[in-house]
Design an enzyme around this catalytic site. Sequence first.
Site, PDB file in Angstrom:
ATOM      1  N   ASP A  12      74.133  46.041 -46.208  1.00 55.69           N
ATOM      2  CA  ASP A  12      73.799  46.430 -44.846  1.00 55.69           C
ATOM      3  C   ASP A  12      72.275  46.423 -44.748  1.00 55.69           C
ATOM      4  O   ASP A  12      71.578  46.515 -45.765  1.00 55.69           O
ATOM      5  CB  ASP A  12      74.363  47.820 -44.551  1.00 55.69           C
ATOM      6  CG  ASP A  12      73.982  48.330 -43.175  1.00 55.69           C
ATOM      7  OD1 ASP A  12      74.065  47.552 -42.207  1.00 55.69           O
ATOM      8  OD2 ASP A  12      73.580  49.502 -43.068  1.00 55.69           O
ATOM      9  N   ASP A  14      70.039  48.212 -41.949  1.00 59.97           N
ATOM     10  CA  ASP A  14      69.424  49.462 -41.509  1.00 59.97           C
ATOM     11  C   ASP A  14      69.810  50.613 -42.437  1.00 59.97           C
ATOM     12  O   ASP A  14      70.988  50.919 -42.606  1.00 59.97           O
ATOM     13  CB  ASP A  14      69.870  49.803 -40.083  1.00 59.97           C
ATOM     14  CG  ASP A  14      69.557  48.692 -39.095  1.00 59.97           C
ATOM     15  OD1 ASP A  14      68.618  47.927 -39.356  1.00 59.97           O
ATOM     16  OD2 ASP A  14      70.252  48.592 -38.069  1.00 59.97           O
ATOM     17  N   GLY A  58      75.929  51.969 -37.519  1.00 62.14           N
ATOM     18  CA  GLY A  58      76.744  50.916 -38.109  1.00 62.14           C
ATOM     19  C   GLY A  58      77.583  50.119 -37.136  1.00 62.14           C
ATOM     20  O   GLY A  58      78.145  49.089 -37.505  1.00 62.14           O
ATOM     21  N   ARG A  61      76.074  47.317 -30.879  1.00 63.22           N
ATOM     22  CA  ARG A  61      75.331  48.111 -29.893  1.00 63.22           C
ATOM     23  C   ARG A  61      76.196  48.628 -28.745  1.00 63.22           C
ATOM     24  O   ARG A  61      76.181  49.817 -28.422  1.00 63.22           O
ATOM     25  CB  ARG A  61      74.181  47.280 -29.334  1.00 63.22           C
ATOM     26  CG  ARG A  61      73.246  48.048 -28.416  1.00 63.22           C
ATOM     27  CD  ARG A  61      72.313  47.092 -27.695  1.00 63.22           C
ATOM     28  NE  ARG A  61      71.835  46.060 -28.600  1.00 63.22           N
ATOM     29  CZ  ARG A  61      71.544  44.818 -28.213  1.00 63.22           C
ATOM     30  NH1 ARG A  61      71.700  44.463 -26.950  1.00 63.22           N
ATOM     31  NH2 ARG A  61      71.099  43.933 -29.079  1.00 63.22           N
ATOM     32  N   SER A 136      73.612  44.648 -36.084  1.00 63.09           N
ATOM     33  CA  SER A 136      72.501  44.485 -35.152  1.00 63.09           C
ATOM     34  C   SER A 136      72.256  43.019 -34.810  1.00 63.09           C
ATOM     35  O   SER A 136      72.230  42.156 -35.689  1.00 63.09           O
ATOM     36  CB  SER A 136      71.227  45.078 -35.757  1.00 63.09           C
ATOM     37  OG  SER A 136      70.116  44.805 -34.927  1.00 63.09           O
ATOM     38  N   ASN A 138      69.443  42.213 -33.763  1.00 65.19           N
ATOM     39  CA  ASN A 138      68.017  42.095 -34.062  1.00 65.19           C
ATOM     40  C   ASN A 138      67.742  41.996 -35.560  1.00 65.19           C
ATOM     41  O   ASN A 138      66.589  42.115 -35.981  1.00 65.19           O
ATOM     42  CB  ASN A 138      67.267  43.310 -33.501  1.00 65.19           C
ATOM     43  CG  ASN A 138      67.287  43.347 -31.991  1.00 65.19           C
ATOM     44  OD1 ASN A 138      67.023  42.352 -31.330  1.00 65.19           O
ATOM     45  ND2 ASN A 138      67.616  44.502 -31.430  1.00 65.19           N
ATOM     46  N   ASP A 194      75.072  52.435 -45.777  1.00 61.05           N
ATOM     47  CA  ASP A 194      74.718  53.837 -45.558  1.00 61.05           C
ATOM     48  C   ASP A 194      75.493  54.460 -44.409  1.00 61.05           C
ATOM     49  O   ASP A 194      75.547  55.682 -44.287  1.00 61.05           O
ATOM     50  CB  ASP A 194      73.220  53.986 -45.284  1.00 61.05           C
ATOM     51  CG  ASP A 194      72.826  53.458 -43.916  1.00 61.05           C
ATOM     52  OD1 ASP A 194      73.279  52.349 -43.547  1.00 61.05           O
ATOM     53  OD2 ASP A 194      72.068  54.146 -43.202  1.00 61.05           O
TER      54      ASP A 194
END
Length: 242
Positions: A12, A14, A58, A61, A136, A138, A194
């Site tokens: 992952d 972020d 996670g 959006r 994401s 992004n 996470d």
Amino acid sequence: MDFAPFGAVLFDLDGVVTPTADIHQLAWREVFEEVLPQIASEDQQRYRDNDYTLYVDGKPRYDGVASVLEAHDVVLPRGDPGDEPGMDTVCAIGNMKNEAFLRVLERDRIRPYPGAIRMIDHLDELGIPSAIVSSSRNARKVLDVAGITNRFVAIVDGNVIRDEGLAGKPDPAPFLEAARRLGVEPEKAVVMEDALSGVRAGANGPFALVVGVDREDQADALKAAGADVVVPDVGHLLGQEK
């Protein structure tokens, strides 16, 4: 931990490779502290400290927006990803959040976690490929800003999930797609996550190992979600952090 027996590691982004979770949290708070007082009932107008962890972290959006709104007893139409940023639809609020995230990212920049770089270096030495698996859209922008895009053989982000019609986390589909792109059987791949939804995605698949990264003081919750191992940083899997 000896990684030689594994065929790939699926990270992952972020909160595992980069501290972008902090930027996401700031952006989500900024948006919902503006939005909720205008669309929620009086007793549901405050954005709570654990809303991000419980309802957003996670998830894609727009799913995160929908989850927060549901938790605050707000019903809005889904809308369309092309909606202008605003408060009329789930997608419009999601697009507000995206603008806020990009503003904070450009302002504050970002550096990867040193422990993550140690892990990636170690995997490179072993000849084990790695991939980014992020909800994401992004993710590539974050990797570019952090200067580590070329460290990963494959990137499965929110755009890939959308374009390929994959279910998002906690479905294992994004991780399975990353393993496929690496040419590695998922039974030989390690998932590092996470977020609770991401750990559940790993546990819902046939992966060799699911590592939970505890940056939110939620080790018990990560274990309950299906993590085989929980560490404060992926670098700890290689021994004492320097």
